[in-house]
Write an enzyme that holds these catalytic residues in place. Structure first.
Site, PDB file in Angstrom:
ATOM      1  N   ASP A   1       0.868  -1.285  -0.167  1.00  0.00           N
ATOM      2  CA  ASP A   1      -0.172   0.065   0.028  1.00  0.00           C
ATOM      3  C   ASP A   1       0.871   1.208  -0.026  1.00  0.00           C
ATOM      4  O   ASP A   1       0.345   2.440   0.341  1.00  0.00           O
ATOM      5  CB  ASP A   1      -0.942   0.104   1.205  1.00  0.00           C
ATOM      6  CG  ASP A   1      -0.238  -0.078   2.378  1.00  0.00           C
ATOM      7  OD1 ASP A   1       0.980  -0.444   2.651  1.00  0.00           O
ATOM      8  OD2 ASP A   1      -0.733   0.042   3.650  1.00  0.00           O
TER       9      ASP A   1
ATOM     10  N   ARG B   1      -4.738  -4.579   5.679  1.00  0.00           N
ATOM     11  CA  ARG B   1      -5.261  -3.491   6.375  1.00  0.00           C
ATOM     12  C   ARG B   1      -6.330  -2.618   5.363  1.00  0.00           C
ATOM     13  O   ARG B   1      -7.209  -3.508   5.205  1.00  0.00           O
ATOM     14  CB  ARG B   1      -4.265  -2.597   6.534  1.00  0.00           C
ATOM     15  CG  ARG B   1      -4.066  -2.584   8.084  1.00  0.00           C
ATOM     16  CD  ARG B   1      -3.053  -1.187   8.599  1.00  0.00           C
ATOM     17  NE  ARG B   1      -1.738  -1.480   8.979  1.00  0.00           N
ATOM     18  CZ  ARG B   1      -1.372  -2.094  10.014  1.00  0.00           C
ATOM     19  NH1 ARG B   1      -2.613  -2.439  10.948  1.00  0.00           N
ATOM     20  NH2 ARG B   1      -0.396  -2.372  10.434  1.00  0.00           N
TER      21      ARG B   1
HETATM   22  O1  F6P Z   1       0.831  -4.451   7.679  1.00  0.00           O
HETATM   23  C1  F6P Z   1       0.870  -5.880   7.695  1.00  0.00           C
HETATM   24  C2  F6P Z   1      -0.077  -6.475   8.324  1.00  0.00           C
HETATM   25  O2  F6P Z   1       0.151  -7.715   8.379  1.00  0.00           O
HETATM   26  C3  F6P Z   1      -1.528  -6.005   7.992  1.00  0.00           C
HETATM   27  O3  F6P Z   1      -2.146  -6.821   6.771  1.00  0.00           O
HETATM   28  C4  F6P Z   1      -2.248  -6.480   9.294  1.00  0.00           C
HETATM   29  O4  F6P Z   1      -3.531  -5.789   9.369  1.00  0.00           O
HETATM   30  C5  F6P Z   1      -1.466  -6.116  10.515  1.00  0.00           C
HETATM   31  O5  F6P Z   1      -0.078  -6.018   9.708  1.00  0.00           O
HETATM   32  C6  F6P Z   1      -1.310  -7.094  11.536  1.00  0.00           C
HETATM   33  O6  F6P Z   1      -0.416  -6.688  12.553  1.00  0.00           O
HETATM   34  P1  F6P Z   1      -0.023  -7.422  13.961  1.00  0.00           P
HETATM   35  O7  F6P Z   1       1.008  -8.374  13.379  1.00  0.00           O
HETATM   36  O8  F6P Z   1       0.428  -6.457  14.571  1.00  0.00           O
HETATM   37  O9  F6P Z   1      -1.129  -8.367  14.249  1.00  0.00           O
END
Ligand code: F6P
Length: 348
Positions: free
Chosen positions: A131, A173
């Protein structure tokens, strides 16, 4: 004395981080620089948590997922006196330049440190979400798409055996890059992205038409950030909790379960939900991501050598170029309508 260059990885991990670390380390040590790995992203610069990097410590990491430097979502800008402490630590440790490998949050900090504090920063675009503006692709995205596609392939066969619908929730996301690509590659019956609204009623109508046309099972690929929309246009974004991280990001998750219940209630088809979650971020990078990450690492090293600070390595077409960091962190790069139209071609 050799000039010292630090490298850090921030935000969620992603396949290919180690390939960037290796490439930048090999290129810069060969050119006579000293390389310092910062552990746990910006947190390591606040806490002076470093590890030396050289040929030996990076010899066996190109194909390894995750990051040997570890990572965190620490935001020094949010901490009282955080940026000043960070600048002091850089000076006291004679760190001349820093390579920040991360997504919009990590690179946003690098951009601020460069712009407002004149610290020498170079960026590398990392995220499975793809993104970031200024670059056609981030590394890690290709691997995540590959993993999600393989998972959809597996869900197809079990759904078919049981005459079921399966809703698969995919990361990304607030953009639907991984879902769009894996959904198309995995022949999902419906794809739901944050960028384009489609109501739950429309989704159910598509599934009913596909059954009427003779299909006995369905796959619905839904982005974790897609909104559940009613016919009347009311929208609901599903989150796991109210909590936000240091960069203000909400914890997304749960849309597949809600949607699966709703599909079963409205259509009568037995429906299950599968959340792919962190499987999409783990494990070894694809060959494409290994090469892309290596090219980014080498470009970052070249930018350090030529003192091209405040820039990010980027892919434009087939070329690796330098773009201003502020371009990368300015606006989220959304899935273009072209892919939504392509996906819709196959909705029944
Ligand atoms: O930004 C990468 C990502 O994997 C997103 O796709 C997802 O929403 C988020 O990070 C998840 O974050 P965490 O590892 O903090 O749960």
């Amino acid at each position: 004395m050799a000039k010292k260059v630090a490298i850090l990885t921030g935000g969620g991990d992603c396949p290919g981080l180690n390939a960037v670390i290796r490439a930048a380390t090999l290129k810069l040590t060969k050119a006579g620089y000293e390389m310092l790995g910062v552990r746990y992203g910006w947190r390591g610069l606040l806490e002076n948590d470093y590890m030396p990097l050289d040929v030996m410590s990076t010899a066996d990491i190109l194909n390894r997922g995750g990051t040997i430097l570890r990572t965190s979502r620490t935001n020094p800008i949010k901490q009282e006196g955080g940026v000043e402490l960070l600048a002091d630590n850089l000076r006291q440790n004679d760190i001349w330049a820093t390579i920040a490998v991360g997504g919009d949050d990590t690179l946003g900090v690098a951009n601020k440190l460069q712009g407002e504090f004149a610290l020498n920063m170079v960026g590398v675009p990392k995220t499975i979400d793809n993104d970031l503006s200024g670059t056609d692709y981030t590394f890690g995205f290709n691997t995540a798409v590959q993993i999600a596609t393989e998972c959809i392939d597996r869900l197809n066969t079990t759904a078919e055996s049981h005459d079921r619908a399966i809703v698969v929730e995919i990361m990304g996301r607030h953009t639907g890059w991984i879902t769009a690509m894996a959904g198309i590659a995995g022949s999902a019956d419906v794809i739901m992205l944050p960028e384009f609204d489609i109501s739950v009623a429309e989704v159910c109508d598509i599934l009913k038409r596909s059954r009427a046309a003779g299909k006995n099972f369905n796959i619905v690929a839904v982005s974790e950030g897609a909104k559940l929309v009613t016919k009347e246009g009311e929208e609901q974004m599903v989150t796991l909790s109210e909590e936000v991280d240091a960069f203000g990001n909400v914890k997304l998750g749960g849309v597949a379960n809600l949607l699966a219940q709703e599909i079963e209630r409205r259509t009568g088809y037995e429906t299950r939900a599968t959340v792919l979650g962190h499987i999409q971020r783990g494990g070894t990078p694809t060959a494409y991501d290994r090469v892309l990450a290596t090219r980014y690492g080498v470009k970052a090293a070249q930018m350090v050598e030529s003192e091209d600070f405040g820039q990010m390595a980027a892919l434009q077409g087939d070329a690796i170029v330098a773009v201003p960091l502020e371009l990368a962190v300015g606006e989220r790069k959304l899935v273009p309508r072209e892919f939504w139209d392509l996906a819709q071609t196959f909705f029944a």
